[in-house]
Design an enzyme around this catalytic site. Structure first.
Site, PDB file in Angstrom:
ATOM      1  CG  HIS A   5     -17.910 -12.824  16.857  1.00 41.02           C
ATOM      2  ND1 HIS A   5     -17.179 -11.762  17.157  1.00 41.02           N
ATOM      3  CD2 HIS A   5     -17.445 -13.917  17.215  1.00 41.02           C
ATOM      4  CE1 HIS A   5     -16.118 -12.164  18.037  1.00 41.02           C
ATOM      5  NE2 HIS A   5     -16.355 -13.583  17.963  1.00 41.02           N
ATOM      6  CG  ASP A  27     -16.872 -17.231  20.059  1.00 44.97           C
ATOM      7  OD1 ASP A  27     -16.150 -17.079  20.993  1.00 44.97           O
ATOM      8  OD2 ASP A  27     -16.819 -16.619  18.975  1.00 44.97           O
ATOM      9  CG  HIS A  67     -14.252 -15.699  15.596  1.00 41.19           C
ATOM     10  ND1 HIS A  67     -14.943 -16.210  16.872  1.00 41.19           N
ATOM     11  CD2 HIS A  67     -14.241 -16.773  14.722  1.00 41.19           C
ATOM     12  CE1 HIS A  67     -14.791 -17.422  16.586  1.00 41.19           C
ATOM     13  NE2 HIS A  67     -14.642 -17.888  15.526  1.00 41.19           N
ATOM     14  CG  HIS A  89     -13.728 -20.188  18.158  1.00 41.67           C
ATOM     15  ND1 HIS A  89     -12.841 -19.966  17.499  1.00 41.67           N
ATOM     16  CD2 HIS A  89     -13.722 -19.131  19.285  1.00 41.67           C
ATOM     17  CE1 HIS A  89     -12.174 -18.816  17.976  1.00 41.67           C
ATOM     18  NE2 HIS A  89     -12.821 -18.484  18.935  1.00 41.67           N
ATOM     19  CG  HIS A 112     -12.754 -18.449  23.979  1.00 41.30           C
ATOM     20  ND1 HIS A 112     -12.588 -17.266  24.507  1.00 41.30           N
ATOM     21  CD2 HIS A 112     -13.390 -18.307  22.768  1.00 41.30           C
ATOM     22  CE1 HIS A 112     -12.914 -16.215  23.617  1.00 41.30           C
ATOM     23  NE2 HIS A 112     -13.352 -16.903  22.468  1.00 41.30           N
ATOM     24  CD1 TRP A 154     -24.269  -5.320  -7.397  1.00 42.73           C
ATOM     25  CD2 TRP A 154     -24.550  -7.487  -6.935  1.00 42.73           C
ATOM     26  NE1 TRP A 154     -23.853  -5.962  -8.429  1.00 42.73           N
ATOM     27  CE2 TRP A 154     -23.877  -7.263  -8.272  1.00 42.73           C
ATOM     28  CE3 TRP A 154     -24.729  -8.674  -6.465  1.00 42.73           C
ATOM     29  CZ2 TRP A 154     -23.970  -8.466  -9.091  1.00 42.73           C
ATOM     30  CZ3 TRP A 154     -24.492  -9.792  -7.223  1.00 42.73           C
ATOM     31  CH2 TRP A 154     -24.263  -9.767  -8.422  1.00 42.73           C
TER      32      TRP A 154
HETATM   33  O1  LIG Z   1     -13.564 -15.808  19.905  1.00 38.22           O
HETATM   34  C1  LIG Z   1     -12.914 -14.941  19.625  1.00 38.22           C
HETATM   35  O2  LIG Z   1     -13.551 -13.948  18.936  1.00 38.22           O
HETATM   36  C2  LIG Z   1     -11.960 -14.380  20.517  1.00 38.22           C
HETATM   37  O3  LIG Z   1     -11.837 -13.948  21.581  1.00 38.22           O
HETATM   38  C3  LIG Z   1     -10.475 -15.280  20.210  1.00 38.22           C
HETATM   39  C4  LIG Z   1     -10.275 -15.737  19.178  1.00 38.22           C
HETATM   40  C5  LIG Z   1      -9.066 -16.671  18.572  1.00 38.22           C
HETATM   41  C6  LIG Z   1      -8.436 -16.735  19.729  1.00 38.22           C
HETATM   42  C7  LIG Z   1      -8.502 -16.093  20.846  1.00 38.22           C
HETATM   43  C8  LIG Z   1      -9.536 -15.457  21.093  1.00 38.22           C
HETATM   44  S1  LIG Z   1      -9.780 -14.754  22.804  1.00 38.22           S
HETATM   45 MN   LIG Z   2     -15.248 -15.149  18.658  1.00 36.79          MN
END
Ligand SMILES: O=C(O)C(=O)c1ccccc1S
Ligand SMILES: [Mn+2]
Length: 258
Positions: free
Chosen positions: A73, A75, A69, A79, A207, A61
């Site tokens: 993945h 979101d 992320h 987030h 986002h 293991w």
């Molecule tokens: O959600 C994500 O993995 C991602 O694209 C992201 C993460 C954190 C900050 C900005 C972004 S743009």
């Molecule tokens: Mn992400």
């Protein structure tokens, strides 16, 4: 025969196929690189704990570590700051009914091949709908760019002014969320936003608008060229991480042989 019994028969016969839309979790798989003043995303790491040896005579293991992320993945609304107060906005709170549903694929691969900063716009969405019908409420919308076929540095495609990769404009995401009431938006690139997404208003519009409306994101998808424009069913269930903002996951699609 019940719907589920019929589905089970067709899965066994191959009349319904399961397509894997997931990249392998691998220490070499790229993760998003943010401006140096910000915290950074961890790559996937694994360490052997035992391998049928003195550390564990009959078992093998590993311990693994990664960001929520990392790799292919999910979101969750929490987030992003716009989704911070969305009810049930963390991965462990989302209604599991959201993890299985219809999916449509908008093929932007030709545009992305010609322009690394290709934009999914309302006009592209409307052209797609004129051919395939209106995007149904509650559907996942995946932006196919064939970016998942890129390897090494070409995947993040970093230049002096940051990453250059395709993504949606604010108006496109607003149209999908506010007018089509989609479930979520998915991309083959490292983020749901374009590489230059920080320069839109609002910055990182996918986002900001998706998660502010309680919608979900999927990133680093693969094999979207194996999906039909309409008619597939997506399965995307994130790990049940307490207060989690997202998680690596296995994304699968069921596709009917026609
Ligand atoms: O959600 C994500 O993995 C991602 O694209 C992201 C993460 C954190 C900050 C900005 C972004 S743009
Ligand atoms: Mn992400």
């Amino acid at each position: 025969m019940s719907t589920l019994s019929d589905l089970a028969v067709k899965l066994t016969s191959g009349d319904v196929r399961v397509i894997d839309l997931t990249h392998t979790l691998d220490p070499d798989f790229p993760v998003i690189i943010l401006p140096p003043e910000f915290g950074q995303c961890a790559r996937f790491r694994m360490e052997e704990v035992s391998a049928y040896d003195h550390r564990g005579p009959a078992w093998k293991w590993h311990n693994i570590s990664m960001s929520e992320h990392t790799g292919t993945h999910f979101d969750a609304p929490v987030h992003w700051i716009s989704g911070r107060d969305v009810p049930n906005g963390a991965v462990d709170e989302i209604d599991p009914a959201a993890f299985v549903g219809s999916v449509v694929v908008i093929d932007c691969s030709e545009g992305a091949a010609e322009d690394e900063d290709f934009e999914l716009t309302p006009a592209v969405i409307e052209a797609w709908e004129s051919e395939h019908g209106q995007i149904p409420a509650g559907a996942w919308v995946l932006m196919r760019t064939d970016w998942s076929k890129r390897r090494g540095a070409a995947y993040l495609n970093m230049r002096d002014d940051g990453a250059h990769s395709p993504g949606p404009t604010p108006d496109a995401i607003r149209m999908l969320v506010e007018q089509r009431d989609i479930r979520g938006f998915g991309t083959e690139t490292v983020g749901t936003d374009a590489g230059q997404g920080a320069h839109y208003t609002p910055p990182y519009p996918a986002h900001y608008i998706l998660h502010g409306a309680g919608k979900y994101g999927l990133q680093c998808l693969a094999n979207l060229d194996q999906l039909p424009a309409t008619g597939a069913v997506l399965m995307a269930a994130p790990l049940k991480i307490k207060n989690g903002t997202g998680s690596p996951l296995r994304v699968l699609a069921m596709v009917e042989n026609t």
